[in-house]
Design an enzyme around this catalytic site. Structure first.
Site, PDB file in Angstrom:
ATOM      1  N   HIS A  39       0.838  -2.222   9.342  1.00 15.94           N
ATOM      2  CA  HIS A  39       2.236  -2.577   9.064  1.00 15.94           C
ATOM      3  C   HIS A  39       3.221  -2.094  10.151  1.00 15.94           C
ATOM      4  O   HIS A  39       2.940  -1.191  10.928  1.00 15.94           O
ATOM      5  CB  HIS A  39       2.685  -2.019   7.701  1.00 15.94           C
ATOM      6  CG  HIS A  39       2.047  -2.701   6.540  1.00 15.94           C
ATOM      7  ND1 HIS A  39       2.422  -3.949   6.106  1.00 15.94           N
ATOM      8  CD2 HIS A  39       1.053  -2.291   5.701  1.00 15.94           C
ATOM      9  CE1 HIS A  39       1.693  -4.287   5.056  1.00 15.94           C
ATOM     10  NE2 HIS A  39       0.849  -3.311   4.794  1.00 15.94           N
ATOM     11  N   HIS A  55       0.832  -1.200   0.000  1.00 14.55           N
ATOM     12  CA  HIS A  55       0.000   0.000   0.000  1.00 14.55           C
ATOM     13  C   HIS A  55       0.871   1.256   0.000  1.00 14.55           C
ATOM     14  O   HIS A  55       0.623   2.198  -0.761  1.00 14.55           O
ATOM     15  CB  HIS A  55      -0.924   0.013   1.226  1.00 14.55           C
ATOM     16  CG  HIS A  55      -2.167  -0.806   1.053  1.00 14.55           C
ATOM     17  ND1 HIS A  55      -2.160  -2.045   0.473  1.00 14.55           N
ATOM     18  CD2 HIS A  55      -3.465  -0.562   1.388  1.00 14.55           C
ATOM     19  CE1 HIS A  55      -3.388  -2.529   0.463  1.00 14.55           C
ATOM     20  NE2 HIS A  55      -4.206  -1.640   1.002  1.00 14.55           N
TER      21      HIS A  55
END
Length: 256
Positions: free
Chosen positions: A211, A154
């Site tokens: 993340h 992303h």
């Protein structure tokens, strides 16, 4: 369509601010760093966007490069065909093809790294390892949990796509001056700007909700590097797809 023309003019004026365009890569990096710090300190409350099932993530971010290609291809055809040769238009399309290759190679590399560095676990707590499955796909299909070095796709794609779009929509400033725009081109330009704004927002959400720090920073660096190597290094040379019109003219003046 006066409202459309007004919005187009506003965005053209916005991207004429050289500081904003020059510092956009640093804006992405700053968001990634600050967002990661906020995530580690748990200072941002859970929201609708902290779920991976939010509408923008499912229908836009998950297929972000598809949106980039679908919107940018007709924009490149229309915006670069004004007083330009077929060869020039093909070179701009070649630049989009190069960007697509970079996207594909990077994302596949990220998947490979996560596979070779990961292991399959019975639960998300990673208390018990399952040695039966050696890939993320097979592990996930079995309903188990895979943990590896997961470079943020992303962070990569949102930064890279936005930077490429901002470079390629530069000719709009010239076209507005020459009064060579039409309704379709104006709408494509607005949609592309909307995508850039959306990517910035979802990039920020990724930074504060998902993340590990290293995964996000590395993903962001890969996105910025892909843009820099092409638009700031390779495309300035004769043996390349070249730069978009506005940037190309600026480079020519600087060399003169």
């Amino acid at each position: 369509m006066a409202a459309v023309d007004l919005l187009v003019n506003k965005f053209v004026e916005l991207w004429r601010i050289s500081f904003l365009r020059q510092k956009l890569p640093w804006i992405f990096m700053s968001i990634s760093v600050i967002g990661s710090i906020l995530k580690e300190l748990e200072l941002v409350p859970e929201t609708y966007f902290s779920s991976t099932k939010n509408v923008l993530n499912v229908y836009f971010v998950k297929v972000s490069w598809g949106w980039t290609v679908v919107l940018l291809t007709p924009f490149l055809l229309l915006s670069n065909s004004v007083n330009r040769s077929v060869t020039f238009v093909c070179r701009r399309l070649l630049a989009l093809f190069v960007a697509t290759v970079i996207w594909y190679v990077c994302t596949e590399t990220f998947f490979y790294i996560e596979d070779v560095t990961g292991s399959c676990f019975e639960s998300a707590s990673m208390d018990a390892m399952n040695g039966t499955f050696s890939s993320k796909v097979s592990c996930r299909h079995a309903g188990l949990h895979w943990h590896g070095f997961d470079i943020s796709g992303h962070s990569f794609i949102l930064a890279y796509s936005a930077l490429v779009i901002v470079e390629e929509i530069a000719p709009m400033a010239y076209l507005m001056t020459a009064a060579s725009t039409g309704t379709i081109l104006n709408l494509l330009y607005l949609f592309l700007n909307a995508i850039v704004i959306m990517w910035l927002w979802m990039f920020a959400c990724t930074s504060v909700y998902f993340h590990d720090v290293s995964h996000k920073l590395l993903g962001t660096l890969c996105g910025i590097s892909g843009w820099y190597v092409t638009y700031r290094v390779w495309y300035s040379s004769p043996l390349s797809p070249g730069l978009p019109p506005q940037l190309q003219e600026k480079e020519h003046k600087q060399r003169a």
